[in-house]
Write a protein that holds these residues in place. Structure first.
Motif, PDB file in Angstrom:
ATOM      1  N   VAL A 108       0.708  -1.222  -0.389  1.00  0.00           N
ATOM      2  CA  VAL A 108       0.127  -0.250  -0.494  1.00  0.00           C
ATOM      3  C   VAL A 108       0.541   1.237  -0.183  1.00  0.00           C
ATOM      4  CG1 VAL A 108      -1.493   1.415   1.262  1.00  0.00           C
ATOM      5  CG2 VAL A 108      -1.919  -0.713   0.719  1.00  0.00           C
ATOM      6  N   LEU A 109       1.806   0.911   0.592  1.00  0.00           N
ATOM      7  CA  LEU A 109       3.043   2.186   1.137  1.00  0.00           C
ATOM      8  C   LEU A 109       3.692   2.983  -0.913  1.00  0.00           C
ATOM      9  CD1 LEU A 109       4.767   1.661   4.226  1.00  0.00           C
ATOM     10  CD2 LEU A 109       2.116   3.531   4.047  1.00  0.00           C
ATOM     11  N   ALA A 110       3.866   1.570  -0.868  1.00  0.00           N
ATOM     12  CA  ALA A 110       4.885   1.055  -1.712  1.00  0.00           C
ATOM     13  C   ALA A 110       4.259   2.244  -2.856  1.00  0.00           C
ATOM     14  CB  ALA A 110       5.012   0.213  -2.818  1.00  0.00           C
ATOM     15  N   ILE A 111       2.627   1.954  -3.538  1.00  0.00           N
ATOM     16  CA  ILE A 111       1.197   2.387  -3.799  1.00  0.00           C
ATOM     17  C   ILE A 111       1.497   4.153  -4.042  1.00  0.00           C
ATOM     18  CG2 ILE A 111      -0.725   2.426  -5.407  1.00  0.00           C
ATOM     19  CD1 ILE A 111      -0.871  -0.237  -4.352  1.00  0.00           C
ATOM     20  N   VAL A 112       1.340   4.334  -2.451  1.00  0.00           N
ATOM     21  CA  VAL A 112       1.295   5.757  -3.053  1.00  0.00           C
ATOM     22  C   VAL A 112       2.575   6.870  -3.668  1.00  0.00           C
ATOM     23  CG1 VAL A 112       1.388   7.527  -0.558  1.00  0.00           C
ATOM     24  CG2 VAL A 112      -0.053   5.166  -0.426  1.00  0.00           C
ATOM     25  N   PHE A 113       3.766   5.692  -2.505  1.00  0.00           N
ATOM     26  CA  PHE A 113       4.823   6.670  -3.240  1.00  0.00           C
ATOM     27  C   PHE A 113       5.731   6.478  -4.750  1.00  0.00           C
ATOM     28  CE2 PHE A 113       7.916   3.037  -1.932  1.00  0.00           C
ATOM     29  CZ  PHE A 113       8.296   3.352  -3.483  1.00  0.00           C
ATOM     30  N   LEU A 114       4.932   5.532  -5.088  1.00  0.00           N
ATOM     31  CA  LEU A 114       5.409   5.713  -6.556  1.00  0.00           C
ATOM     32  C   LEU A 114       4.211   6.331  -7.538  1.00  0.00           C
ATOM     33  CD1 LEU A 114       5.570   1.643  -6.725  1.00  0.00           C
ATOM     34  CD2 LEU A 114       7.241   3.666  -7.430  1.00  0.00           C
ATOM     35  N   THR A 115       3.025   6.404  -6.662  1.00  0.00           N
ATOM     36  CA  THR A 115       2.048   8.113  -7.319  1.00  0.00           C
ATOM     37  C   THR A 115       2.387   8.936  -6.624  1.00  0.00           C
ATOM     38  OG1 THR A 115       0.443   5.749  -7.057  1.00  0.00           O
ATOM     39  CG2 THR A 115      -0.370   8.604  -7.141  1.00  0.00           C
ATOM     40  N   ALA A 116       2.819   9.490  -5.809  1.00  0.00           N
ATOM     41  CA  ALA A 116       2.743  11.391  -5.213  1.00  0.00           C
ATOM     42  C   ALA A 116       4.659  11.207  -5.629  1.00  0.00           C
ATOM     43  CB  ALA A 116       2.973  10.952  -3.714  1.00  0.00           C
ATOM     44  N   ARG A 206      10.503  10.243 -11.880  1.00  0.00           N
ATOM     45  CA  ARG A 206       9.003  10.973 -12.716  1.00  0.00           C
ATOM     46  C   ARG A 206       7.991  10.070 -12.342  1.00  0.00           C
ATOM     47  NH1 ARG A 206       8.651  11.220 -19.010  1.00  0.00           N
ATOM     48  NH2 ARG A 206      10.051  12.835 -19.650  1.00  0.00           N
ATOM     49  N   PRO A 207       6.782  10.552 -11.406  1.00  0.00           N
ATOM     50  CA  PRO A 207       5.286   9.187 -10.678  1.00  0.00           C
ATOM     51  C   PRO A 207       5.197   9.110 -12.034  1.00  0.00           C
ATOM     52  CG  PRO A 207       4.658  11.853 -10.840  1.00  0.00           C
ATOM     53  CD  PRO A 207       6.549  11.658 -11.669  1.00  0.00           C
ATOM     54  N   PHE A 208       4.500   7.663 -11.500  1.00  0.00           N
ATOM     55  CA  PHE A 208       3.468   6.945 -12.005  1.00  0.00           C
ATOM     56  C   PHE A 208       2.246   6.627 -11.916  1.00  0.00           C
ATOM     57  CE2 PHE A 208       7.348   4.249 -11.141  1.00  0.00           C
ATOM     58  CZ  PHE A 208       7.510   3.788 -12.739  1.00  0.00           C
ATOM     59  N   SER A 209       1.501   6.426 -12.783  1.00  0.00           N
ATOM     60  CA  SER A 209      -0.343   7.261 -12.699  1.00  0.00           C
ATOM     61  C   SER A 209      -0.533   5.814 -11.428  1.00  0.00           C
ATOM     62  CB  SER A 209      -1.348   6.451 -13.496  1.00  0.00           C
ATOM     63  OG  SER A 209      -0.662   4.973 -14.110  1.00  0.00           O
ATOM     64  N   VAL A 210      -2.108   5.578 -10.842  1.00  0.00           N
ATOM     65  CA  VAL A 210      -2.245   4.950  -9.615  1.00  0.00           C
ATOM     66  C   VAL A 210      -2.164   3.834 -10.297  1.00  0.00           C
ATOM     67  CG1 VAL A 210      -4.300   4.248  -8.379  1.00  0.00           C
ATOM     68  CG2 VAL A 210      -3.828   6.683  -8.462  1.00  0.00           C
ATOM     69  N   GLY A 211      -2.861   3.943 -10.922  1.00  0.00           N
ATOM     70  CA  GLY A 211      -2.455   2.439 -12.150  1.00  0.00           C
ATOM     71  C   GLY A 211      -1.586   1.419 -12.446  1.00  0.00           C
ATOM     72  N   LEU A 216       2.973  -1.749 -10.514  1.00  0.00           N
ATOM     73  CA  LEU A 216       4.796  -2.498  -9.818  1.00  0.00           C
ATOM     74  C   LEU A 216       4.732  -1.627  -8.731  1.00  0.00           C
ATOM     75  CD1 LEU A 216       6.545   1.285 -13.049  1.00  0.00           C
ATOM     76  CD2 LEU A 216       6.243  -1.441 -12.776  1.00  0.00           C
ATOM     77  N   SER A 217       4.257  -1.550  -7.760  1.00  0.00           N
ATOM     78  CA  SER A 217       4.376  -1.705  -6.109  1.00  0.00           C
ATOM     79  C   SER A 217       5.447  -3.198  -6.652  1.00  0.00           C
ATOM     80  CB  SER A 217       3.406  -2.103  -5.317  1.00  0.00           C
ATOM     81  OG  SER A 217       2.127  -2.546  -5.252  1.00  0.00           O
ATOM     82  N   PHE A 218       4.293  -4.770  -6.593  1.00  0.00           N
ATOM     83  CA  PHE A 218       4.760  -5.961  -6.405  1.00  0.00           C
ATOM     84  C   PHE A 218       5.782  -6.329  -7.197  1.00  0.00           C
ATOM     85  CE2 PHE A 218       0.026  -5.713  -5.998  1.00  0.00           C
ATOM     86  CZ  PHE A 218      -0.689  -6.406  -5.464  1.00  0.00           C
TER      87      PHE A 218
END
Length: 339
Positions: A108-116, A206-211, A216-218
């Motif tokens: 969950v945290l990886a999704i957040v920072f990859l997006t932000a 560069r940030p990624f989109s949420v999708g 990519l978090s995995f």
């Protein structure tokens, strides 16, 4: 003042991750019908307490983690619904739930920072004049998404294998420009004595989109898990402790992350959370992994280990962990003194 901020930030971060770990034990224990006497945040005398069912929740002044207490911990005789009387499956699932919660939190945290914040991605920095790359239409600023069949998501992990030109007459490359993906087949040429297409590229955050971040978090967690396992293998099988840090090194890194901003703290929290899960699953007595080994043996023998043997093993594991922790503290301090 800066040292105080570093220490406080480290304590709060580690406490939060440990509480999440213990909450995993709590949730599955309740689901499997195992009674939980207390769920505590912190240590020391109770400051605040409340009840939910038969479980007492408490907050204590020493905010460095927390714990879950089962009836076994306070009653000498086995009671109905306590941990010892639960099925082997229920006990194993309860133990696994702690590390599992840390893995879930890490994702969950990886999704957040990859997006932000994103991760370093490969971006074309220069296109050589008259090169095959220029003739094919590659431009400075193009973000490289795929190269020679290799997805290029993270610059520092994906670009090495993709550069292999052996046995190829051309480079298959996919770039992203102004939100559009462009796939090209660029022939190799002899440039400075080697096969190349005439581009140079470097990392750009560069940030990624949420999708994109969800998928990519995995991959990011998988990469970090491999690095952690390699480091642990170096410690236990090759005696390599140079690249391993203890609580002092962790405090320094957390302090640096706090100065860099919230997104960096979130990234570090994700990394520490997966680290906590992996370390807890090591087959060392006193850790969750050690308990799982005992349950596996119990399943084979159809008989649990004696409480005395389990106590001796846990004590030995605890001494080993304390010894390693003390060693790492001295190593961390030595590094700081040496500069």
């Amino acid at each position: 003042m800066q040292i105080v901020i570093m220490v406080v930030a480290t304590v709060l971060l580690l406490s939060g991750l440990i509480v999440v770990h213990e909450f995993g034990h709590y949730l599955v224990a309740k689901k499997r019908g195992i009674k939980v006497v207390e769920f505590a945040i912190g240590f020391g005398p109770r400051l605040i307490k409340w009840y939910r069912g038969e479980t007492e929740f408490s907050i204590r002044p020493i905010l460095f983690g927390g714990f879950v207490k089962f009836p076994d911990d306070v009653e000498e005789e086995p009671q109905e619904g306590d941990f010892r009387s639960a099925s082997l499956k229920s006990k194993a699932l309860t133990i696994v739930a702690g590390p599992a919660m840390n893995v879930i939190l890490a994702i969950v945290l990886a999704i957040v920072f990859l997006t932000a914040m994103g991760e370093a991605q490969a971006v074309i920095a220069d296109v050589q004049q008259g090169s095959p790359a220029q003739e094919a239409g590659l431009m400075e600023g193009d973000a490289i998404r795929e190269m020679n069949g290799q997805n290029i998501d993270f610059f520092y992990y994906d670009t090495i294998d993709s550069q292999n030109a052996e046995g190829r007459e051309s480079m298959t490359i996919t770039v992203e420009r102004d939100g559009e993906r462009i796939e090209l087949e660029v022939p190799y040429a002899e440039i400075n004595g080697k096969k190349a297409v005439g581009i140079s590229y470097g990392p750009e955050l560069r940030p990624f989109s949420v999708g994109e971040s969800f998928g990519l978090s995995f991959k990011w967690i998988g990469i970090k898990t491999g690095e952690i396992l390699n480091a642990l293998g170096g410690v236990f099988f090759r005696g390599e402790v140079e690249n391993v840090g203890g609580i002092v090194a962790t405090t320094v890194v957390v302090g640096q992350a706090v100065q860099s901003g919230l997104a960096t703290v979130i990234m570090l929290a994700s990394l520490i959370s997966i680290n906590l899960a992996i370390v807890n699953l090591l087959p060392i007595p006193a850790l969750d992994g050690g308990k799982l080994v005992l349950y596996a043996i119990e399943g084979i023998r159809r008989k649990p280990a004696s409480e005395r043997l389990e106590g001796v093993l846990n004590l030995a594991g605890f001494v080993l962990l304390i010894g390693l922790s003390v060693f790492l503290v001295f190593q961390d301090v030595g590094r700081l003194v040496a500069g």
